[in-house]
Design a protein around this motif. Structure first.
Motif, PDB file in Angstrom:
ATOM      1  N   PRO A  35     -14.388  23.394  24.038  1.00  0.00           N
ATOM      2  CA  PRO A  35     -14.321  24.851  23.953  1.00  0.00           C
ATOM      3  C   PRO A  35     -13.654  25.286  22.656  1.00  0.00           C
ATOM      4  O   PRO A  35     -12.871  24.537  22.080  1.00  0.00           O
ATOM      5  CB  PRO A  35     -13.477  25.250  25.167  1.00  0.00           C
ATOM      6  CG  PRO A  35     -12.723  24.020  25.536  1.00  0.00           C
ATOM      7  CD  PRO A  35     -13.559  22.857  25.105  1.00  0.00           C
ATOM      8  N   GLY A  36     -13.968  26.491  22.213  1.00  0.00           N
ATOM      9  CA  GLY A  36     -13.283  27.055  21.055  1.00  0.00           C
ATOM     10  C   GLY A  36     -13.950  26.790  19.720  1.00  0.00           C
ATOM     11  O   GLY A  36     -13.342  27.042  18.679  1.00  0.00           O
ATOM     12  N   VAL A  37     -15.193  26.297  19.734  1.00  0.00           N
ATOM     13  CA  VAL A  37     -15.889  26.087  18.459  1.00  0.00           C
ATOM     14  C   VAL A  37     -16.378  27.423  17.910  1.00  0.00           C
ATOM     15  O   VAL A  37     -16.509  28.411  18.641  1.00  0.00           O
ATOM     16  CB  VAL A  37     -17.083  25.108  18.608  1.00  0.00           C
ATOM     17  CG1 VAL A  37     -16.613  23.732  19.011  1.00  0.00           C
ATOM     18  CG2 VAL A  37     -18.122  25.648  19.579  1.00  0.00           C
ATOM     19  N   PHE A  38     -16.644  27.437  16.613  1.00  0.00           N
ATOM     20  CA  PHE A  38     -17.189  28.624  15.953  1.00  0.00           C
ATOM     21  C   PHE A  38     -18.635  28.351  15.582  1.00  0.00           C
ATOM     22  O   PHE A  38     -18.935  27.371  14.909  1.00  0.00           O
ATOM     23  CB  PHE A  38     -16.380  28.954  14.693  1.00  0.00           C
ATOM     24  CG  PHE A  38     -14.932  29.252  14.986  1.00  0.00           C
ATOM     25  CD1 PHE A  38     -14.560  30.429  15.604  1.00  0.00           C
ATOM     26  CD2 PHE A  38     -13.954  28.341  14.640  1.00  0.00           C
ATOM     27  CE1 PHE A  38     -13.221  30.708  15.869  1.00  0.00           C
ATOM     28  CE2 PHE A  38     -12.610  28.609  14.898  1.00  0.00           C
ATOM     29  CZ  PHE A  38     -12.251  29.794  15.517  1.00  0.00           C
ATOM     30  N   GLN A  43     -17.841  34.420  13.127  1.00  0.00           N
ATOM     31  CA  GLN A  43     -16.890  34.078  14.189  1.00  0.00           C
ATOM     32  C   GLN A  43     -15.646  33.411  13.609  1.00  0.00           C
ATOM     33  O   GLN A  43     -14.528  33.670  14.038  1.00  0.00           O
ATOM     34  CB  GLN A  43     -17.533  33.105  15.187  1.00  0.00           C
ATOM     35  CG  GLN A  43     -18.368  33.760  16.264  1.00  0.00           C
ATOM     36  CD  GLN A  43     -18.834  32.734  17.297  1.00  0.00           C
ATOM     37  OE1 GLN A  43     -18.723  31.521  17.100  1.00  0.00           O
ATOM     38  NE2 GLN A  43     -19.368  33.232  18.391  1.00  0.00           N
ATOM     39  N   ARG A  51      -8.014  33.138   8.880  1.00  0.00           N
ATOM     40  CA  ARG A  51      -7.222  32.436   9.875  1.00  0.00           C
ATOM     41  C   ARG A  51      -6.406  31.386   9.134  1.00  0.00           C
ATOM     42  O   ARG A  51      -6.703  31.045   7.996  1.00  0.00           O
ATOM     43  CB  ARG A  51      -8.133  31.764  10.909  1.00  0.00           C
ATOM     44  CG  ARG A  51      -8.923  32.736  11.759  1.00  0.00           C
ATOM     45  CD  ARG A  51      -9.777  31.956  12.738  1.00  0.00           C
ATOM     46  NE  ARG A  51     -10.798  32.780  13.337  1.00  0.00           N
ATOM     47  CZ  ARG A  51     -10.666  33.415  14.507  1.00  0.00           C
ATOM     48  NH1 ARG A  51      -9.544  33.325  15.187  1.00  0.00           N
ATOM     49  NH2 ARG A  51     -11.642  34.135  14.995  1.00  0.00           N
ATOM     50  N   LEU A  64     -11.506  24.513  15.694  1.00  0.00           N
ATOM     51  CA  LEU A  64     -11.388  25.052  17.043  1.00  0.00           C
ATOM     52  C   LEU A  64     -10.428  26.228  17.039  1.00  0.00           C
ATOM     53  O   LEU A  64      -9.446  26.226  16.299  1.00  0.00           O
ATOM     54  CB  LEU A  64     -10.869  23.974  18.011  1.00  0.00           C
ATOM     55  CG  LEU A  64     -11.719  22.714  18.116  1.00  0.00           C
ATOM     56  CD1 LEU A  64     -11.045  21.702  19.024  1.00  0.00           C
ATOM     57  CD2 LEU A  64     -13.103  23.048  18.629  1.00  0.00           C
ATOM     58  N   SER A  65     -10.695  27.198  17.886  1.00  0.00           N
ATOM     59  CA  SER A  65      -9.833  28.379  17.921  1.00  0.00           C
ATOM     60  C   SER A  65      -8.387  28.008  18.233  1.00  0.00           C
ATOM     61  O   SER A  65      -7.462  28.665  17.770  1.00  0.00           O
ATOM     62  CB  SER A  65     -10.365  29.397  18.925  1.00  0.00           C
ATOM     63  OG  SER A  65     -10.490  28.820  20.202  1.00  0.00           O
ATOM     64  N   SER A  66      -8.188  26.929  18.996  1.00  0.00           N
ATOM     65  CA  SER A  66      -6.822  26.519  19.349  1.00  0.00           C
ATOM     66  C   SER A  66      -6.061  25.926  18.163  1.00  0.00           C
ATOM     67  O   SER A  66      -4.833  25.837  18.190  1.00  0.00           O
ATOM     68  CB  SER A  66      -6.860  25.497  20.493  1.00  0.00           C
ATOM     69  OG  SER A  66      -7.646  24.383  20.128  1.00  0.00           O
ATOM     70  N   ASP A  67      -6.789  25.515  17.116  1.00  0.00           N
ATOM     71  CA  ASP A  67      -6.148  24.924  15.940  1.00  0.00           C
ATOM     72  C   ASP A  67      -5.856  25.949  14.851  1.00  0.00           C
ATOM     73  O   ASP A  67      -5.254  25.619  13.829  1.00  0.00           O
ATOM     74  CB  ASP A  67      -7.045  23.843  15.333  1.00  0.00           C
ATOM     75  CG  ASP A  67      -7.176  22.620  16.231  1.00  0.00           C
ATOM     76  OD1 ASP A  67      -6.319  22.435  17.118  1.00  0.00           O
ATOM     77  OD2 ASP A  67      -8.131  21.853  16.039  1.00  0.00           O
ATOM     78  N   GLY A  70      -5.141  33.473  15.334  1.00  0.00           N
ATOM     79  CA  GLY A  70      -6.111  34.517  15.636  1.00  0.00           C
ATOM     80  C   GLY A  70      -6.489  35.270  14.375  1.00  0.00           C
ATOM     81  O   GLY A  70      -5.890  35.080  13.316  1.00  0.00           O
ATOM     82  N   GLU A  71      -7.467  36.140  14.475  1.00  0.00           N
ATOM     83  CA  GLU A  71      -7.960  36.874  13.317  1.00  0.00           C
ATOM     84  C   GLU A  71      -6.825  37.618  12.626  1.00  0.00           C
ATOM     85  O   GLU A  71      -6.145  38.421  13.249  1.00  0.00           O
ATOM     86  CB  GLU A  71      -9.007  37.899  13.766  1.00  0.00           C
ATOM     87  CG  GLU A  71     -10.203  37.271  14.445  1.00  0.00           C
ATOM     88  CD  GLU A  71     -11.066  38.332  15.122  1.00  0.00           C
ATOM     89  OE1 GLU A  71     -10.977  39.514  14.744  1.00  0.00           O
ATOM     90  OE2 GLU A  71     -11.829  37.968  16.033  1.00  0.00           O
TER      91      GLU A  71
END
Length: 85
Positions: A35-38, A43, A51, A64-67, A70-71
């Motif tokens: 989960p969390g790929v762009f 995105q 980021r 990954l969004s977890s790494d 946020g924007e």
């Protein structure tokens, strides 16, 4: 099938801004992605809001969004220290 997802084009150290020139896209089997790929540059870096890497990321590693922050958030060392330091 495969989908194109964002990976690091260069090694990214902690605190480095993740800008479009540091991102490339690689094809991965959709079923094996965490989960969390762009899936698009928009995105990954919405409207040019950088980021920041929250941990070291190797070349070709999935972004990954977890790494990442946020924007538009900044990873600042100051934010990680207790008040008064």
């Amino acid at each position: 099938g495969n989908i194109r997802v964002a990976v690091a084009a260069v090694p990214l150290d902690y605190g480095v801004a993740v800008t479009p020139d540091k991102i490339r896209f690689a094809s991965y089997p959709a079923s094996s992605l965490p989960p969390g790929v762009f899936r698009s540059m928009e995105q990954a870096v919405p409207q040019g809001k950088a980021r920041v890497a929250l941990r070291p990321i190797q070349t070709n590693q999935l972004l990954l969004s977890s790494d990442l922050t946020g924007e538009g958030e900044n990873a600042s060392i100051a934010a990680l220290l207790p008040d008064g330091k």
